[in-house]
Design a protein around this motif. Structure first.
Motif, PDB file in Angstrom:
ATOM      1  N   ASN A  39      29.000  40.402  40.599  1.00 55.02           N
ATOM      2  CA  ASN A  39      29.922  39.466  39.939  1.00 55.02           C
ATOM      3  C   ASN A  39      29.178  38.535  38.992  1.00 55.02           C
ATOM      4  OD1 ASN A  39      32.169  40.452  41.138  1.00 55.02           O
ATOM      5  ND2 ASN A  39      32.193  38.972  42.820  1.00 55.02           N
ATOM      6  N   THR A  42      28.127  40.417  35.973  1.00 56.89           N
ATOM      7  CA  THR A  42      29.266  40.696  35.101  1.00 56.89           C
ATOM      8  C   THR A  42      29.633  39.438  34.310  1.00 56.89           C
ATOM      9  OG1 THR A  42      30.087  42.281  36.677  1.00 56.89           O
ATOM     10  CG2 THR A  42      31.667  41.472  35.083  1.00 56.89           C
ATOM     11  N   GLU A  43      29.697  38.323  35.031  1.00 62.06           N
ATOM     12  CA  GLU A  43      30.055  37.073  34.349  1.00 62.06           C
ATOM     13  C   GLU A  43      29.005  36.691  33.329  1.00 62.06           C
ATOM     14  OE1 GLU A  43      31.106  33.804  36.756  1.00 62.06           O
ATOM     15  OE2 GLU A  43      32.705  34.874  37.808  1.00 62.06           O
ATOM     16  N   ASN A  46      29.199  39.323  30.312  1.00 64.12           N
ATOM     17  CA  ASN A  46      30.480  39.623  29.672  1.00 64.12           C
ATOM     18  C   ASN A  46      31.163  38.392  29.091  1.00 64.12           C
ATOM     19  OD1 ASN A  46      29.856  42.051  30.817  1.00 64.12           O
ATOM     20  ND2 ASN A  46      31.984  42.558  31.289  1.00 64.12           N
ATOM     21  N   PRO A 114      32.319  45.643  28.655  1.00 58.81           N
ATOM     22  CA  PRO A 114      31.368  45.910  29.745  1.00 58.81           C
ATOM     23  C   PRO A 114      30.278  46.892  29.305  1.00 58.81           C
ATOM     24  CG  PRO A 114      33.457  47.022  30.140  1.00 58.81           C
ATOM     25  CD  PRO A 114      33.641  46.209  28.899  1.00 58.81           C
TER      26      PRO A 114
END
Lengths: 287, 245
Positions: A39, A42-43, A46, A114
């Motif tokens: 997570n 990803t944060e 992205n 992504p």
């Protein structure tokens, strides 16, 4: 399993159950670290924020939004609202910030596509796209491979390998502890051997009993670890409740729980069989 | 095409349960049995006597397949022990009832369950053997003690339990190593008579003991063992005597 859970067997059962508990807890923790790292990554990769410098006012923000819709790497872009900015400031600063107290914002939040190419110049590409749309802007926050990029992945890998090694150590402990069951059944092995039981019959009898004990201990230890994991989720995750938990848990998260009884049964069975085989050898042949 | 039975099997069919021919055996570097020639037949009770450390227990270990012969030939129940596979040795072992000098039991189990072990190992269901085991309990005179854990039994009761267990599998050959040790003479004689009864159902019985007076318990063939060498004592001639080298 005659008198299986009396005396030594009961102590053995709980020894195995707590070894399983420790291994499963480590596995669940590693899984949690893996998900948090995923997570975080990803944060981190992205998300970007740009500040519009010119033209000023609503026109500048609208032009920037239009230019970003055509920019490479951008999945979506939207102006940051005062409410959103106040919430972020509250989250980062801790003190109360009111949306109406904030000046007009010239910030645009961008969600990036992504699986970005780590070598891509996100910053430069976004500024160039904005310039093409007649907007001057600078990038306040963007993915940066040099600033700790990939660290989360390494942390997750370390957690998984650590949990795997810990589980292996626990399996060895279970296997060694299960040898005590074979020692406890030594007279049974001797009697069976004297009465003409083959190696497989005598050893299999003890191995099966230990495997069954390991299986039940695996269920007990896994259940304890699962219960502990759920309790920690309820206490540690804001807004988590019994109703929301099922949607937060992925099937993959259950892997340590499902593997626990099987691995415990295998480890206990192997340990007990090895010891029983030794006792059978001693009983079968003198001299 | 019918297979010709092996000479060893023929021997067994003629009633020879055990034939040892010049068998040596022992433990580690020490040789205990030296050139042993011995034979036991169906329906016979053999009593092997001798002083302590003469080789009686070693001989029973060889006969119960716990100690391999180092040389010579050993044929038990038609099986050449030196050539048999581990599986056929295990199968042969199930046809031999053994009463040890210090019998090993599963101490927490009842005497009844210990006696039933050979039948349980044969994958028989409890309802199929309960009556047989009760009969054995009555036969050895264990009575109510059969329901007690073995750890609570007296020495004589343990011995009776061991005998009942040895008989449970309906063996062709029964071995008893010093079965009257630490028992009163009356109890000892009762035990030997019990064992001797098995010859009536066609089994052969071999008893090793220091007590020579046990020979008075019935029609018993005597053997004497000293320094690992065995010899018959006052044996009548048998039809197979000429084949016995």
């Amino acid at each position: 399993m005659r008198n299986a859970l009396s005396g030594v067997e009961r102590a053995l059962f709980w020894t195995l159950a707590f070894a399983v508990f420790a291994a499963v807890a480590a596995g669940l923790a590693a899984r949690a670290v893996d998900r948090l790292a995923a997570n975080y990554e990803t944060e981190r990769t992205n998300y970007a924020i740009v500040r519009v410098l010119a033209p000023e006012g609503r026109e500048g923000v609208a032009a920037a939004e239009a230019a970003l819709a055509l920019a490479p790497h951008v999945s979506s872009a939207a102006p940051m609202t005062a409410g959103r900015a106040a919430a972020l400031l509250r989250q980062w600063g801790g003190s109360e910030v009111r949306a109406q107290d904030l000046p007009p914002l010239r910030l645009i939040e961008i969600e990036l596509e992504p699986a970005l190419d780590p070598t891509a110049d996100i910053n430069g590409d976004i500024v160039a796209a904005l310039a093409q749309g007649g907007v001057t802007a600078d990038v306040v926050q963007a993915p940066d491979a040099a600033g700790g990029g990939g660290l989360a992945g390494r942390v997750a890998a370390a957690a998984l390998w650590g949990a795997g090694l810990f589980a292996l150590v626990m399996a060895i402990i279970i296997s060694l502890a299960a040898r005590s069951l074979a020692a406890r059944r030594r007279e049974l092995v001797t009697v069976m051997t004297d009465l003409g039981a083959t190696h497989d019959q005598a050893v299999g009898r003890i191995g099966d009993e230990a495997a069954l004990l390991g299986f039940y201990a695996g269920i007990a230890g896994g259940a304890m670890a699962g219960f502990a994991g759920l309790s920690i989720m309820l206490l540690a995750i804001p807004g988590a409740s019994v109703e929301t938990l099922p949607s937060m848990i992925l099937p993959m998260d259950l892997a340590p729980l499902i593997a626990a009884p099987i691995v415990a049964a295998l480890a206990a069975g192997v340990g007990a069989r090895s010891a029983a085989s030794y006792f059978h050898g001693q009983a079968a042949r003198l001299g | 095409m019918a297979r010709t039975p092996s000479p060893d099997l023929e021997l067994f069919k003629r009633g020879v349960l055990v034939r040892m021919t010049r068998v040596d055996s022992g433990y580690g570097a020490s040789t205990v049995l030296v050139g042993v020639d011995f034979e036991a037949r169906t329906g016979e009770v053999a009593l092997i006597t001798g002083p302590a450390a003469a080789g009686k227990t070693t001989l029973t270990h060889v006969l119960r397949l716990a100690l391999p012969p180092r040389s010579g030939r050993l044929v038990i129940l038609g099986v050449d022990v030196g050539r048999a596979s581990p599986r056929s040795l295990a199968s042969l072992k199930r046809r031999i009832g053994y009463v040890a000098e210090n019998p090993v039991f599963v101490e927490q189990w009842s005497a009844f369950d210990n006696i039933a072990m050979p039948l349980k190992m044969g994958a028989r269901k409890a309802r199929d053997y309960v009556d047989d085991v009760r009969e054995l309990v009555d036969f050895v005179g264990l009575g109510e003690a059969a329901d007690l854990p073995v750890e609570k039994l007296s020495g004589a009761e343990r011995r009776r339990t061991a005998i009942a267990r040895a008989l449970a599998g309906k063996p062709d050959l029964i071995l008893a190593d010093d079965p009257t040790a630490n028992m009163s003479p009356a109890d000892g004689r009762r035990i030997v008579r019990l064992l001797s009864e098995m010859r009536r159902v066609g089994a052969g019985v071999i008893i090793a003991s220091q007590d020579e007076s046990l020979a008075e318990c019935g029609p018993i063939l005597r053997w004497r063992i000293e320094h690992g060498r065995i010899s018959p004592v006052d044996h009548p001639a048998t039809e197979d005597a000429e084949a016995f080298e």
